[in-house]
Design a protein around this motif. Structure first.
Motif, PDB file in Angstrom:
ATOM      1  N   LEU A  16       0.834  -1.198   0.000  1.00  0.00           N
ATOM      2  CA  LEU A  16       0.000   0.000   0.000  1.00  0.00           C
ATOM      3  C   LEU A  16       0.870   1.251   0.000  1.00  0.00           C
ATOM      4  N   GLU A  17       1.909   1.254   0.822  1.00  0.00           N
ATOM      5  CA  GLU A  17       2.820   2.398   0.902  1.00  0.00           C
ATOM      6  C   GLU A  17       3.468   2.679  -0.454  1.00  0.00           C
ATOM      7  N   GLU A  18       3.877   1.636  -1.145  1.00  0.00           N
ATOM      8  CA  GLU A  18       4.508   1.822  -2.460  1.00  0.00           C
ATOM      9  C   GLU A  18       3.511   2.366  -3.477  1.00  0.00           C
ATOM     10  N   LYS A  19       2.282   1.875  -3.458  1.00  0.00           N
ATOM     11  CA  LYS A  19       1.261   2.393  -4.379  1.00  0.00           C
ATOM     12  C   LYS A  19       1.024   3.880  -4.141  1.00  0.00           C
ATOM     13  N   VAL A  20       0.936   4.266  -2.872  1.00  0.00           N
ATOM     14  CA  VAL A  20       0.711   5.682  -2.547  1.00  0.00           C
ATOM     15  C   VAL A  20       1.910   6.511  -2.979  1.00  0.00           C
ATOM     16  N   ASN A  21       3.117   6.037  -2.713  1.00  0.00           N
ATOM     17  CA  ASN A  21       4.304   6.799  -3.125  1.00  0.00           C
ATOM     18  C   ASN A  21       4.395   6.912  -4.646  1.00  0.00           C
ATOM     19  N   THR A  22       3.907   5.924  -5.372  1.00  0.00           N
ATOM     20  CA  THR A  22       3.854   6.015  -6.832  1.00  0.00           C
ATOM     21  C   THR A  22       2.907   7.139  -7.247  1.00  0.00           C
ATOM     22  N   MET A  23       1.774   7.247  -6.578  1.00  0.00           N
ATOM     23  CA  MET A  23       0.824   8.324  -6.878  1.00  0.00           C
ATOM     24  C   MET A  23       1.414   9.691  -6.516  1.00  0.00           C
ATOM     25  N   ILE A  24       2.181   9.739  -5.438  1.00  0.00           N
ATOM     26  CA  ILE A  24       2.835  10.995  -5.040  1.00  0.00           C
ATOM     27  C   ILE A  24       3.839  11.411  -6.117  1.00  0.00           C
ATOM     28  N   ARG A  25       4.666  10.471  -6.563  1.00  0.00           N
ATOM     29  CA  ARG A  25       5.659  10.769  -7.600  1.00  0.00           C
ATOM     30  C   ARG A  25       5.011  11.140  -8.936  1.00  0.00           C
ATOM     31  N   ALA A  26       3.801  10.667  -9.180  1.00  0.00           N
ATOM     32  CA  ALA A  26       3.098  10.948 -10.445  1.00  0.00           C
ATOM     33  C   ALA A  26       2.624  12.398 -10.531  1.00  0.00           C
ATOM     34  N   ALA A  27       2.724  13.151  -9.452  1.00  0.00           N
ATOM     35  CA  ALA A  27       2.335  14.572  -9.426  1.00  0.00           C
ATOM     36  C   ALA A  27       0.911  14.782  -9.966  1.00  0.00           C
TER      37      ALA A  27
END
Length: 151
Positions: free
Chosen positions: A62-73
């Motif tokens: 879950l943390e990685e999915k959220v960080n991917t969304m954060i990086r996607a701006a």
């Protein structure tokens, strides 16, 4: 009043980041987990709780999915009184005006990699933090949980 304004002003950026990160976590959950979750806040973070049964997801995933969304701006905007738009996707939200305007504004998002169990309420808590102190806050919480009286 000036002292109160200063405290509120300094903490506002963390509240906006935390509330947005909480919604991103929800967007990455399975519908059955999302339907049964509740929310709580704390300084620089949030808790999402689940009654009775541990959620089906793995916290690091879950943390990685959220960080991917954060990086996607992804752009974030108010949609209506009950929804926020994140990357063009409407998401139910009780505070649709309390968000950063872009996921890239969330700094140092982290999740505690285990659930905190509340035996009195029979709840499992997912704990998340944001900001430059997030790693320290989660480490301190883990140390406190290792003391007698915690489960």
């Amino acid at each position: 009043p000036e002292e109160i304004r200063k405290v509120v002003h300094e903490s506002l950026r963390y509240r906006l980041m935390a509330h947005t990160a909480e919604d991103l976590c929800e967007m990455c959950m399975e519908p059955e987990d999302l339907r049964r979750c509740g929310h709580a806040d704390f300084k620089h973070g949030f808790c999402i709780y689940f009654d009775e049964q541990r959620p089906s997801f793995k916290i690091p995933d879950l943390e990685e999915k959220v960080n991917t969304m954060i990086r996607a701006a992804l752009p974030i905007s108010y949609k209506d009184d009950n929804h926020v738009s994140i990357g063009g996707v409407a998401h139910p939200c009780t505070g649709p005006r309390i968000h950063v305007s872009n996921t890239s504004q969330i700094k140092d998002f982290r999740l505690l990699h285990h659930y905190v169990y509340d035996r009195f309420h029979r709840r499992y808590y997912l704990v998340g933090c944001v900001g430059e102190h997030s790693e320290r806050i989660l480490k301190e919480l883990t140390i406190k949980q290792q003391r007698p009286g915690w489960e």
